[in-house]
Scaffold this motif. Structure first.
Motif, PDB file in Angstrom:
ATOM      1  N   GLU A 101       7.860  24.122  18.882  1.00  0.00           N
ATOM      2  CA  GLU A 101       8.263  23.470  17.650  1.00  0.00           C
ATOM      3  C   GLU A 101       9.749  23.150  17.689  1.00  0.00           C
ATOM      4  O   GLU A 101      10.522  23.826  18.363  1.00  0.00           O
ATOM      5  CB  GLU A 101       7.987  24.378  16.454  1.00  0.00           C
ATOM      6  CG  GLU A 101       6.522  24.654  16.227  1.00  0.00           C
ATOM      7  CD  GLU A 101       6.290  25.489  14.989  1.00  0.00           C
ATOM      8  OE1 GLU A 101       7.093  25.371  14.030  1.00  0.00           O
ATOM      9  OE2 GLU A 101       5.325  26.255  14.990  1.00  0.00           O
ATOM     10  N   THR A 102      10.123  22.140  16.953  1.00  0.00           N
ATOM     11  CA  THR A 102      11.524  21.787  16.787  1.00  0.00           C
ATOM     12  C   THR A 102      11.935  22.189  15.385  1.00  0.00           C
ATOM     13  O   THR A 102      11.249  21.872  14.416  1.00  0.00           O
ATOM     14  CB  THR A 102      11.737  20.276  16.987  1.00  0.00           C
ATOM     15  OG1 THR A 102      11.295  19.914  18.293  1.00  0.00           O
ATOM     16  CG2 THR A 102      13.194  19.901  16.824  1.00  0.00           C
TER      17      THR A 102
ATOM     18  N   ARG B  97      15.137  22.169  12.638  1.00  0.00           N
ATOM     19  CA  ARG B  97      16.465  21.631  12.326  1.00  0.00           C
ATOM     20  C   ARG B  97      17.311  22.745  11.721  1.00  0.00           C
ATOM     21  O   ARG B  97      16.945  23.343  10.714  1.00  0.00           O
ATOM     22  CB  ARG B  97      16.368  20.471  11.351  1.00  0.00           C
ATOM     23  CG  ARG B  97      17.738  19.884  11.020  1.00  0.00           C
ATOM     24  CD  ARG B  97      17.615  18.603  10.253  1.00  0.00           C
ATOM     25  NE  ARG B  97      17.103  17.537  11.086  1.00  0.00           N
ATOM     26  CZ  ARG B  97      17.861  16.735  11.840  1.00  0.00           C
ATOM     27  NH1 ARG B  97      19.151  16.908  11.861  1.00  0.00           N
ATOM     28  NH2 ARG B  97      17.328  15.779  12.552  1.00  0.00           N
TER      29      ARG B  97
END
Length: 68
Positions: free
Chosen positions: A6-7, A9
């Motif tokens: 997963e990315t 932020r």
């Protein structure tokens, strides 16, 4: 078990009592970092700071200060 990547932020990085991610802020435990690094015999003293883009600071490679 399936591995997923997963990315996330990150809006900010701060020191906290424990390492966690809440509301886009990554909290890092300074005590945990120091406890992990204290076992390394190459360090006499340790100081951990956070440097953000735009901060007036000098970051050097650890090879520059530790005898090979």
């Amino acid at each position: 078990m399936k591995l997923t990547v997963e990315t996330v932020r990150i809006k900010d990085l701060q020191f906290g009592e424990s390492t966690s991610l809440r509301d886009g802020v990554l909290y890092v435990s300074k005590e945990d970092i120091l406890a992990f690094a204290v076992g390394e015999p190459c360090f006499d003293t340790l100081k951990i700071d956070i440097a953000r883009p735009g901060d007036s600071t000098r970051i050097i490679n650890v090879v520059d200060v530790v005898q090979p």
